[in-house]
Scaffold this active site. Structure first.
Site, PDB file in Angstrom:
ATOM      1  N   ARG A 139       0.891  -1.176  -0.074  1.00  0.00           N
ATOM      2  CA  ARG A 139      -0.016  -0.120   0.086  1.00  0.00           C
ATOM      3  C   ARG A 139       0.690   1.273  -0.049  1.00  0.00           C
ATOM      4  O   ARG A 139       2.142   1.232   0.423  1.00  0.00           O
ATOM      5  CB  ARG A 139      -1.159   0.064   1.299  1.00  0.00           C
ATOM      6  CG  ARG A 139      -2.011  -0.973   1.304  1.00  0.00           C
ATOM      7  CD  ARG A 139      -2.613  -0.958   2.784  1.00  0.00           C
ATOM      8  NE  ARG A 139      -3.493  -2.301   2.957  1.00  0.00           N
ATOM      9  CZ  ARG A 139      -3.291  -3.347   3.404  1.00  0.00           C
ATOM     10  NH1 ARG A 139      -2.106  -3.431   4.082  1.00  0.00           N
ATOM     11  NH2 ARG A 139      -4.052  -4.328   3.905  1.00  0.00           N
ATOM     12  N   LYS A 164      -2.510  -1.479   7.641  1.00  0.00           N
ATOM     13  CA  LYS A 164      -3.817  -1.079   7.725  1.00  0.00           C
ATOM     14  C   LYS A 164      -4.420  -2.161   8.536  1.00  0.00           C
ATOM     15  O   LYS A 164      -5.446  -1.848   9.303  1.00  0.00           O
ATOM     16  CB  LYS A 164      -4.393  -1.010   6.393  1.00  0.00           C
ATOM     17  CG  LYS A 164      -5.859  -0.559   6.385  1.00  0.00           C
ATOM     18  CD  LYS A 164      -6.413  -0.496   4.888  1.00  0.00           C
ATOM     19  CE  LYS A 164      -7.677  -0.235   4.788  1.00  0.00           C
ATOM     20  NZ  LYS A 164      -8.287  -0.230   3.295  1.00  0.00           N
ATOM     21  N   HIS A 270      -2.850   2.515  -5.783  1.00  0.00           N
ATOM     22  CA  HIS A 270      -3.253   0.957  -5.249  1.00  0.00           C
ATOM     23  C   HIS A 270      -3.255   0.095  -6.559  1.00  0.00           C
ATOM     24  O   HIS A 270      -3.252  -0.890  -6.244  1.00  0.00           O
ATOM     25  CB  HIS A 270      -4.613   1.193  -4.666  1.00  0.00           C
ATOM     26  CG  HIS A 270      -4.897   0.146  -3.567  1.00  0.00           C
ATOM     27  ND1 HIS A 270      -4.108   0.517  -2.479  1.00  0.00           N
ATOM     28  CD2 HIS A 270      -5.698  -0.724  -3.402  1.00  0.00           C
ATOM     29  CE1 HIS A 270      -4.442  -0.547  -1.529  1.00  0.00           C
ATOM     30  NE2 HIS A 270      -5.556  -1.290  -2.049  1.00  0.00           N
ATOM     31  N   ARG A 273      -0.490  -2.455  -6.228  1.00  0.00           N
ATOM     32  CA  ARG A 273      -0.834  -3.733  -5.336  1.00  0.00           C
ATOM     33  C   ARG A 273      -1.647  -4.626  -6.204  1.00  0.00           C
ATOM     34  O   ARG A 273      -1.626  -6.057  -6.124  1.00  0.00           O
ATOM     35  CB  ARG A 273      -1.355  -3.148  -4.192  1.00  0.00           C
ATOM     36  CG  ARG A 273      -1.409  -4.113  -3.037  1.00  0.00           C
ATOM     37  CD  ARG A 273      -2.221  -3.408  -1.749  1.00  0.00           C
ATOM     38  NE  ARG A 273      -2.944  -4.115  -0.882  1.00  0.00           N
ATOM     39  CZ  ARG A 273      -2.159  -5.117   0.065  1.00  0.00           C
ATOM     40  NH1 ARG A 273      -0.842  -4.891   0.284  1.00  0.00           N
ATOM     41  NH2 ARG A 273      -3.140  -5.487   0.921  1.00  0.00           N
ATOM     42  N   HIS A 296      -3.706  -9.491   4.407  1.00  0.00           N
ATOM     43  CA  HIS A 296      -5.274  -9.671   4.486  1.00  0.00           C
ATOM     44  C   HIS A 296      -5.367 -10.479   5.805  1.00  0.00           C
ATOM     45  O   HIS A 296      -4.793 -11.406   5.774  1.00  0.00           O
ATOM     46  CB  HIS A 296      -6.061 -10.170   3.347  1.00  0.00           C
ATOM     47  CG  HIS A 296      -5.792  -9.239   2.180  1.00  0.00           C
ATOM     48  ND1 HIS A 296      -6.146  -9.713   0.955  1.00  0.00           N
ATOM     49  CD2 HIS A 296      -5.848  -7.859   2.070  1.00  0.00           C
ATOM     50  CE1 HIS A 296      -6.205  -8.627  -0.129  1.00  0.00           C
ATOM     51  NE2 HIS A 296      -5.865  -7.539   0.746  1.00  0.00           N
ATOM     52  N   TYR A 305      -9.246 -11.262  -6.606  1.00  0.00           N
ATOM     53  CA  TYR A 305      -8.134 -11.531  -7.562  1.00  0.00           C
ATOM     54  C   TYR A 305      -8.317 -12.631  -8.624  1.00  0.00           C
ATOM     55  O   TYR A 305      -8.119 -12.792  -9.676  1.00  0.00           O
ATOM     56  CB  TYR A 305      -6.741 -11.362  -7.235  1.00  0.00           C
ATOM     57  CG  TYR A 305      -6.324 -10.122  -6.540  1.00  0.00           C
ATOM     58  CD1 TYR A 305      -6.296  -8.805  -7.092  1.00  0.00           C
ATOM     59  CD2 TYR A 305      -6.378  -9.943  -4.843  1.00  0.00           C
ATOM     60  CE1 TYR A 305      -6.339  -7.649  -6.450  1.00  0.00           C
ATOM     61  CE2 TYR A 305      -6.191  -8.793  -4.383  1.00  0.00           C
ATOM     62  CZ  TYR A 305      -6.045  -7.716  -5.167  1.00  0.00           C
ATOM     63  OH  TYR A 305      -5.833  -6.471  -4.374  1.00  0.00           O
TER      64      TYR A 305
END
Length: 323
Positions: A139, A164, A270, A273, A296, A305
């Site tokens: 990120r 994050k 982004h 990424r 994640h 994805y």
């Protein structure tokens, strides 16, 4: 002498800093807590109940028409307020507010050739950081917050702290960037020595660590890997120090590079990424590994994805008209 009673929002800021949350999170949480209090005519949150929280969150969705992410952000701020500041866990209250309408978006990704075109048009001072964003799936905030100490040349990995998801992780160090990274660290060391000679040289250290190790802020290893050209005033302490590159400046340069590359896709920071994850999936890396590399919390957000790759495969299907 009796100490003056601390204001609620000052206590919120203090708790956020103890938790190592970023300054942007601090501003966001304080903003929503303030809006919540103003919405209820400046009543203290300890006096408010479940229905009051529901009214506020519903108002955001119905009247303000905020996005689902923004509404979740506001709710997270209230959860923090009640749990960490007021000592009341409202997760058991089963808050039933009208939810903002959520749309599922398939992320835009670049082909490998398109990534190369964009990177070729990035100005030299932003080239290494953008290569890292794509090469490691970072990120923007994670790339900007890298410190000298986070690059491990011995084990060829990069440490990502306080991301994050509040989940620390490591990612493989791209071999093609090793020499550039060594050169960048030497530049940072030289710049830091100049700052120290000029009477400056401190850097932001997470709240708890700055209390435990007061001299760490002058240590070279804690310096940002991508520092600003000029010193700036710390928004929390007002101390003059060297911060990392500004996110808006980096984002603007990425968009300008996309224009120069003559790409019609909507380009944001982004997209590197998204492209990283998609290209790994195309190369045969399993979904669970990609989840870990992206940081994640669960595999569900990584599943998007697979839809991206499926859409790409669809494009290979020949139309009956062409047949």
């Amino acid at each position: 002498m009796k100490q003056p009673k601390k204001k609620l929002l000052d206590i919120v800021r203090e708790k956020i800093r103890v938790k190592h949350y970023s300054y942007s999170t601090e501003r966001t949480y304080v903003h929503w807590i303030k809006q919540y209090i103003l919405f209820h005519n400046k009543r203290h949150p300890i006096e408010l109940e479940k229905k009051d929280i529901e009214q506020f969150l519903t108002k955001l969705a119905v009247e303000d028409k905020v996005s689902p992410g923004t509404q979740n952000q506001a709710f997270s701020a209230l959860l923090f307020l009640y749990r960490e500041v007021l000592g009341s866990d409202i997760t058991s209250w089963n808050i039933q507010a009208l939810r903002a309408q959520e749309r599922k978006h398939i992320p835009v990704v670049l082909t490998k050739d398109e990534v190369k075109k964009v990177l070729l048009h990035i100005p030299e001072e932003y080239s290494l950081i953008t290569h890292l964003m794509y090469g490691c799936g970072l990120r923007m905030s994670e790339a900007l917050n890298l410190r000298v100490k986070d690059i491990d040349f011995g084990f060829d990995k990069i440490y990502i702290w306080d991301s994050k998801s509040l989940k620390d992780r490591t990612v493989p160090l791209p071999q093609t960037l090793k020499v550039k990274l060594l050169e960048q660290i030497e530049k940072v060391k030289q710049l830091h020595q100049e700052d120290l000679k000029a009477g400056y040289g401190s850097v932001y250290i997470p709240y708890a660590l700055s209390k435990k190790y007061p001299k760490a802020k002058f240590d070279t290893k804690w310096q940002y890997l991508f520092p600003m050209k000029n010193l700036s005033s710390d928004p929390r302490t007002k101390e003059l120090r060297r911060h990392h590159l500004h996110s808006q400046t980096l984002g603007r340069n990425i968009k300008e590079a996309a224009k120069k590359a003559n790409l019609s896709k909507r380009i944001t920071s982004h997209i590197f990424r998204h492209s990283y994850a998609t290209h790994l999936l195309q190369s045969g890396i399993d979904l669970r590994s990609i989840q870990e590399l992206l940081g994640h919390k669960s595999v569900e957000p990584t599943m998007i994805y697979t839809h991206v790759v499926a859409e790409m495969n669809k494009a290979k299907v020949m139309s009956p008209l062409d047949l």
